[in-house]
Design an enzyme around this catalytic site. Structure first.
Site, PDB file in Angstrom:
ATOM      1  CE  LYS A 113       2.944  37.298 -19.139  1.00  0.00           C
ATOM      2  NZ  LYS A 113       3.033  37.936 -17.791  1.00  0.00           N
ATOM      3  N   GLY A 154       0.623  34.772 -15.142  1.00  0.00           N
ATOM      4  CA  GLY A 154       1.847  34.008 -15.279  1.00  0.00           C
ATOM      5  C   GLY A 154       3.032  34.933 -15.418  1.00  0.00           C
ATOM      6  CG  ASP A 155       6.921  33.361 -14.626  1.00  0.00           C
ATOM      7  OD1 ASP A 155       6.651  32.684 -15.641  1.00  0.00           O
ATOM      8  OD2 ASP A 155       7.504  32.879 -13.634  1.00  0.00           O
ATOM      9  N   GLY A 156       6.915  35.804 -17.371  1.00  0.00           N
ATOM     10  CA  GLY A 156       7.373  35.829 -18.752  1.00  0.00           C
ATOM     11  C   GLY A 156       7.989  34.528 -19.202  1.00  0.00           C
ATOM     12  N   GLY A 197       7.397  31.602 -18.065  1.00  0.00           N
ATOM     13  CA  GLY A 197       6.411  30.542 -18.072  1.00  0.00           C
ATOM     14  C   GLY A 197       5.336  30.774 -19.108  1.00  0.00           C
ATOM     15  CB  VAL A 198       1.916  32.224 -18.802  1.00  0.00           C
ATOM     16  CG1 VAL A 198       0.792  32.628 -19.755  1.00  0.00           C
ATOM     17  CG2 VAL A 198       1.388  31.233 -17.776  1.00  0.00           C
ATOM     18  CD  GLU A 251       5.422  50.736 -26.271  1.00  0.00           C
ATOM     19  OE1 GLU A 251       6.602  51.180 -26.249  1.00  0.00           O
ATOM     20  OE2 GLU A 251       4.699  50.692 -25.279  1.00  0.00           O
ATOM     21  CB  CYS A 283       8.530  52.820 -22.924  1.00  0.00           C
ATOM     22  SG  CYS A 283       6.826  53.018 -23.471  1.00  0.00           S
ATOM     23  CD  GLU A 328      13.361  51.914 -21.068  1.00  0.00           C
ATOM     24  OE1 GLU A 328      12.338  52.551 -21.387  1.00  0.00           O
ATOM     25  OE2 GLU A 328      13.512  50.702 -21.317  1.00  0.00           O
TER      26      GLU A 328
END
Length: 479
Positions: free
Chosen positions: A174, A205-207, A209-210, A249, A282, A382
């Site tokens: 995803k 999909g988005d976080g 949802g999928v 991560e 990151c 961050e």
């Protein structure tokens, strides 16, 4: 307008079952550049079912054959590198030259390193020379859900897919809905390389949802996620009910310790690294910590370098930084820059608003703050944009204390000519990686963090091991 409303499931392109349309925005223009479908529960179930069905055969495939398919994938990837670069530049704003060299280049780099590491990996071996009837078998964890971010798309896709493939895992990818086009192109490459149906599946999909559906799915054995610490916590909670393995991560707030004996290029190196990918990394060295005797000089130099950093549309060639990915991220960065001003940090370069001449697009002024104290918001959160905070220290002990005083622990940096000092700090800095005097990690070195920067490691043999279970067998018969 690019229209990509299909998913890649069980070796074929299929229409979304219960998906909804989602516009992908070109961050250089703020205009829609593509429409994709976001999957629903039925789509997630179909992708996981395909991976589950393919798993036994793929696990039983000899490692040499799995490696050969990754080698074929690398060939295909390299032959379509320009398409990949154009896709990432369009959808997430990487300047085209940087997209070609760094963004696309990261994918081929990781695939090549996994091929090397996998050929040397002992998937089966005796326990030791004195126990001939004890066998250690490394076998695939199972079905792996791979959830990747928008900021370094192919870097993260290949770190996960390459390792999972050679380990024998079936997988569901995803990608971020902010930058999905590169992953759809990558699915074409997996198909062209000849991976068996069901071994690799992709749904958009988005976080919420999928992402949540895969994280909580009872037939998913592992989730490998790269993204924010906040999202990592939510994924961990969703996965806890089924006790699946979770690899994370996450974010970082890297300290870059510059001592008075640092080399002449240390400051330029640090500022440019911070501004690379428009600060959307990151492992960015976002806290530049400077020893008192050279502090004023470093502040002046850092401000000059940031001011000279060019900003422009992703489609233009040249050495510049592009926009940040979307309006939400742009607004967050503006708020944090203002927060730095309000809390008393000294603005020496950049500031709020767009750079001069850029009235449209999610462009941020390369910004440097001096006289930052460890308690300030910009020293702790961050920012994920081209914003550098400079702090002063007097002693090595103070520098170490401030560097470690963060919930994050991904990458720290040390600039000093003192060999003993560098080694001392490398042992004491609480981060998964320490880079010194501009020397990058070598091929096959593990990438990952500690504390709230995540767990597990990606890249090389460590990355492969993350997708493997260890099975101890006694009474093994000689073959």
């Amino acid at each position: 307008m690019i229209e990509k409303r299909q998913f890649y499931i069980n070796g074929a392109w299929v229409n979304a079952i219960d998906g909804t349309d989602h516009q992908v925005i070109d961050p250089s223009t703020e205009d829609p550049c593509a429409v994709i479908a976001l999957g629903g529960q039925a789509d997630s179930d179909a992708a996981v079912a395909a991976a589950k069905a393919a798993l036994p055969g793929w696990m039983a495939t000899p490692p040499a054959e799995r490696i050969a398919l990754v080698e074929k994938l690398l060939e295909v990837y390299q032959s379509r590198a320009e398409e990949m670069s154009q896709a990432m530049s369009l959808e997430m704003g990487a300047p085209i030259d940087m997209a070609r060299s760094d963004q696309t280049g990261a994918g081929s780099w990781h695939l090549a390193n996994f091929i090397t590491a996998a050929k040397a990996f002992e998937f089966e071996a005796p326990l030791n020379d004195h126990s001939p009837n004890d066998r250690i078998i490394h076998e695939a964890v199972g079905v792996a859900a791979l959830i990747t971010p928008w900021n370094w798309p192919m870097n993260q896709v290949t770190l996960k897919v390459g390792a999972a493939a050679v380990a024998g895992c079936a997988m569901v990818l995803k990608p971020s809905e902010e930058s999905p086009l590169n992953a759809l192109l990558f699915a074409e490459m997996m198909d062209e390389a000849g991976f068996p149906p069901g071994v690799f599946n992709l749904i958009n999909g988005d976080g919420t949802g999928v992402g949540t559906q895969l994280s909580s799915h009872p037939d998913v054995d592992m989730v490998s996620f790269t993204g924010s610490t906040r999202a990592g916590k939510l994924i961990s909670k969703a996965a806890a009910e089924t006790l699946k393995r979770v690899h994370l991560e996450l974010g970082g707030k890297g300290a870059n310790l510059i001592f008075a004996d640092a080399d002449a290029k240390a400051v330029k190196r640090g500022v440019r690294h911070m501004m690379e990918n428009t600060g959307q990394s990151c492992n960015a060295p976002s806290r530049m910590m400077v020893e008192a005797p050279v502090y004023d000089r470093v502040v002046t130099e850092a401000a000059e370098i940031a001011t000279a950093t060019k900003v422009g549309p992703a489609s233009e060639p040249g050495r510049h930084i592009g926009p940040v990915v979307n309006a939400l991220q742009w607004g967050k960065i503006q708020d944090l820059i203002q927060k730095g001003i309000d809390e008393g940090a000294r603005l020496v370069a950049g500031g709020t608003g767009r750079p001069e001449g850029l009235n449209r697009g999610f462009f941020v002024r390369p910004t440097v703050f001096a006289d930052v104290t460890p308690d300030m918001t910009i020293a702790r959160e961050e920012i994920f944009g081209p914003v550098l905070s400079i702090l002063k220290f007097d002693t090595e002990e103070e520098a170490l204390r401030i560097a470690n005083d963060t919930p994050y622990g991904l990458t720290n940096y040390v600039q000093s000519a003192d060999d003993a000092r560098r080694n001392r700090l490398a042992r004491q800095l609480r981060s998964g990686m320490v880079e010194m005097n501009g020397q990058s990690r070598s091929a096959g070195a593990p990438f990952g963090g500690m504390k709230q920067s995540g767990n597990g490691r990606e890249g090389g043999s460590w990355g492969i091991a993350d997708f493997l279970e260890v099975k101890a067998v006694s009474g093994w018969a000689a073959e």
